[in-house]
Design an enzyme around this catalytic site. Structure first.
Site, PDB file in Angstrom:
ATOM      1  N   GLY A  10       0.818  -1.209   0.000  1.00 34.33           N
ATOM      2  CA  GLY A  10       0.000   0.000   0.000  1.00 34.33           C
ATOM      3  C   GLY A  10       0.853   1.260   0.000  1.00 34.33           C
ATOM      4  O   GLY A  10       2.090   1.200   0.002  1.00 34.33           O
ATOM      5  N   ASN A  32      -2.566  -8.704   0.446  1.00 33.67           N
ATOM      6  CA  ASN A  32      -3.384  -9.517  -0.476  1.00 33.67           C
ATOM      7  C   ASN A  32      -3.682  -8.744  -1.762  1.00 33.67           C
ATOM      8  O   ASN A  32      -4.416  -9.237  -2.616  1.00 33.67           O
ATOM      9  CB  ASN A  32      -4.689  -9.986   0.188  1.00 33.67           C
ATOM     10  CG  ASN A  32      -5.674  -8.856   0.396  1.00 33.67           C
ATOM     11  OD1 ASN A  32      -5.322  -7.682   0.247  1.00 33.67           O
ATOM     12  ND2 ASN A  32      -6.911  -9.190   0.731  1.00 33.67           N
ATOM     13  N   VAL A  57      -4.313 -10.972   5.556  1.00 34.28           N
ATOM     14  CA  VAL A  57      -4.041 -11.043   6.998  1.00 34.28           C
ATOM     15  C   VAL A  57      -5.314 -11.322   7.803  1.00 34.28           C
ATOM     16  O   VAL A  57      -5.233 -11.617   8.992  1.00 34.28           O
ATOM     17  CB  VAL A  57      -3.312  -9.778   7.538  1.00 34.28           C
ATOM     18  CG1 VAL A  57      -2.031  -9.535   6.768  1.00 34.28           C
ATOM     19  CG2 VAL A  57      -4.183  -8.564   7.532  1.00 34.28           C
ATOM     20  N   ASN A  98      -4.926 -11.443  14.122  1.00 35.78           N
ATOM     21  CA  ASN A  98      -3.866 -12.318  13.590  1.00 35.78           C
ATOM     22  C   ASN A  98      -2.497 -11.666  13.737  1.00 35.78           C
ATOM     23  O   ASN A  98      -1.520 -12.324  14.111  1.00 35.78           O
ATOM     24  CB  ASN A  98      -4.132 -12.647  12.119  1.00 35.78           C
ATOM     25  CG  ASN A  98      -5.301 -13.607  11.968  1.00 35.78           C
ATOM     26  OD1 ASN A  98      -5.586 -14.391  12.877  1.00 35.78           O
ATOM     27  ND2 ASN A  98      -5.975 -13.546  10.829  1.00 35.78           N
ATOM     28  N   ALA A 113      -1.436   0.862  12.740  1.00 33.73           N
ATOM     29  CA  ALA A 113      -1.820   2.076  12.011  1.00 33.73           C
ATOM     30  C   ALA A 113      -3.278   2.386  12.288  1.00 33.73           C
ATOM     31  O   ALA A 113      -4.176   1.793  11.695  1.00 33.73           O
ATOM     32  CB  ALA A 113      -1.588   1.870  10.518  1.00 33.73           C
ATOM     33  N   TYR A 144     -15.103   1.476   8.150  1.00 38.42           N
ATOM     34  CA  TYR A 144     -13.696   1.824   8.402  1.00 38.42           C
ATOM     35  C   TYR A 144     -13.514   2.304   9.844  1.00 38.42           C
ATOM     36  O   TYR A 144     -12.677   1.791  10.584  1.00 38.42           O
ATOM     37  CB  TYR A 144     -13.273   2.917   7.426  1.00 38.42           C
ATOM     38  CG  TYR A 144     -11.812   3.318   7.503  1.00 38.42           C
ATOM     39  CD1 TYR A 144     -10.810   2.434   7.097  1.00 38.42           C
ATOM     40  CD2 TYR A 144     -11.433   4.584   7.950  1.00 38.42           C
ATOM     41  CE1 TYR A 144      -9.474   2.806   7.138  1.00 38.42           C
ATOM     42  CE2 TYR A 144     -10.096   4.963   7.992  1.00 38.42           C
ATOM     43  CZ  TYR A 144      -9.121   4.078   7.584  1.00 38.42           C
ATOM     44  OH  TYR A 144      -7.799   4.447   7.634  1.00 38.42           O
ATOM     45  N   TYR A 158      -4.490  -6.685  24.118  1.00 37.70           N
ATOM     46  CA  TYR A 158      -3.291  -7.544  24.045  1.00 37.70           C
ATOM     47  C   TYR A 158      -2.168  -6.964  24.896  1.00 37.70           C
ATOM     48  O   TYR A 158      -1.357  -7.702  25.457  1.00 37.70           O
ATOM     49  CB  TYR A 158      -2.838  -7.727  22.582  1.00 37.70           C
ATOM     50  CG  TYR A 158      -3.454  -8.946  21.926  1.00 37.70           C
ATOM     51  CD1 TYR A 158      -4.828  -9.018  21.710  1.00 37.70           C
ATOM     52  CD2 TYR A 158      -2.676 -10.037  21.552  1.00 37.70           C
ATOM     53  CE1 TYR A 158      -5.403 -10.131  21.123  1.00 37.70           C
ATOM     54  CE2 TYR A 158      -3.238 -11.158  20.966  1.00 37.70           C
ATOM     55  CZ  TYR A 158      -4.599 -11.199  20.751  1.00 37.70           C
ATOM     56  OH  TYR A 158      -5.164 -12.316  20.177  1.00 37.70           O
TER      57      TYR A 158
END
Ligand code: UDP
Length: 312
Positions: A10, A32, A57, A98, A113, A144, A158
């Site tokens: 990207g 991808n 991903v 993931n 990001a 989004y 996490y």
């Protein structure tokens, strides 16, 4: 370090990959190609420290041991995320999970990001990281905005539950070479329209504001944050605010085009104002942008000319 960049094909992912390679790291770039392009990585064809992994991903994948994960995979322009709404929600949920699982498994640091869209159509101006935002959870931009907000929650979870060493960058409007010429973003639209001597399409009255950061400044800010130990979100963007009409006029000055400005309907939920407060980035890692909009547009001119000359 061996670094994983998701979304490496990207606009930002490819510039980030270049910057990491320039610092001497090895990079595994996963993408991808749903909005990214291998053209953005073509110059790395013979780079031994770069490895491309064609992977979605949103499905589990294993890049093998990495020391740092930069999670940049997502459609990011409104036109792209309207077209790929469900994919955008999936990459911002399953995809982020993931990427976090990879960081957890290998004990890697993690930078995600995120976006100024977390603030929605903000009622606090300029936006500080403490502001919780004003987002329509079911509007057309929600695919989004809510995916990115969910990602932020997941990254913080996490960090809290699994002690993953995470960072969150809230990226504001960024532009420069490698912006897709047809991704519908304002700078690519105006530059291409001006270079083709077409009318510049200002949505609404052009009174809405954005604050545009040149890509090299943005990447420097992201790398600054990656080296800091800050786990809560940090705004990285250029604090100089422009109305969209002023931006159109700047494009006409830089390109020398004689195009007319025409007014088109304002899309639903289009934020009225957007300007980062970057005090936190200044304080934490001494970052601030150096390139103003007109200088950055000049630096982007050759790229946009090449887009007009060579059909994609
Ligand atoms: N915009 C415009 N003309 C265009 C494309 C965009 O006036 O051809 C406006 C859009 O309505 C928004 C701003 O420019 O107010 C920035 O749009 P962009 O799609 O670049 O990104 P956003 O900041 O909305 O995510």
């Amino acid at each position: 370090m061996r670094v994983l960049v998701t979304g490496a094909a990207g606009f930002l992912g490819s510039h980030l990959t270049d910057a990491l390679l320039a610092e001497g790291h090895s990079v595994v770039g996963a993408d991808n190609l749903c909005t990214g392009s291998l053209r953005n990585l073509k110059h790395l064809g013979h780079e031994p420290k770069f490895e491309f992994l064609k992977a979605d991903v949103s499905a589990a994948f294993d890049p093998k041991r990495v020391d740092y994960v930069f999670n940049f995979a997502s459609p990011a322009s409104p036109v792209d995320y309207y077209r790929l709404g469900i994919e955008t929600l999936m990459v911002g949920s399953a995809g982020t999970k993931n990427a976090l699982d990879i960081a957890h498994k290998y004990g890697a640091k993690f930078l995600h990001a995120s976006t100024s869209e977390c603030y929605g159509d903000p009622s606090v101006h300029p936006q500080t990281e403490e502001y919780w935002g004003n987002v329509n959870p079911i509007g057309i931009r929600s695919v989004y905005d809510e995916a990115k907000r969910f990602s932020e929650a997941l990254v913080m979870a996490y960090n809290r539950y699994h002690s993953v060493d995470t960072r969150l960058v809230r990226i504001f409007n960024t532009y420069g070479p490698r912006l897709k010429k047809d991704d519908g973003r304002v700078i690519s639209n105006f530059m291409i329209q001006a270079l083709k001597a077409e009318n510049l399409t200002v949505y609404g009255e052009g009174a809405q504001t954005r604050s545009f950061c040149y890509v090299t400044d943005e990447i420097e800010g992201i790398l600054g944050l990656s080296r800091s130990n800050e786990h809560t979100p940090v705004n990285v963007g250029n604090p100089i605010e422009w109305t969209i009409l002023e931006c159109a006029k700047a494009v006409l000055r830089v390109t020398g085009a004689k195009s007319e400005i025409v007014y088109c309907p304002l899309p639903q939920d289009d934020p009225i104002q957007r300007q980062p407060d970057i005090s936190k980035a200044r304080r934490l890692f001494g970052w601030e942008p150096k390139i103003d909009l007109e200088t950055g547009l000049k630096l982007s001119l050759e790229y946009f000319k090449s887009c007009v000359e060579v059909p994609a």
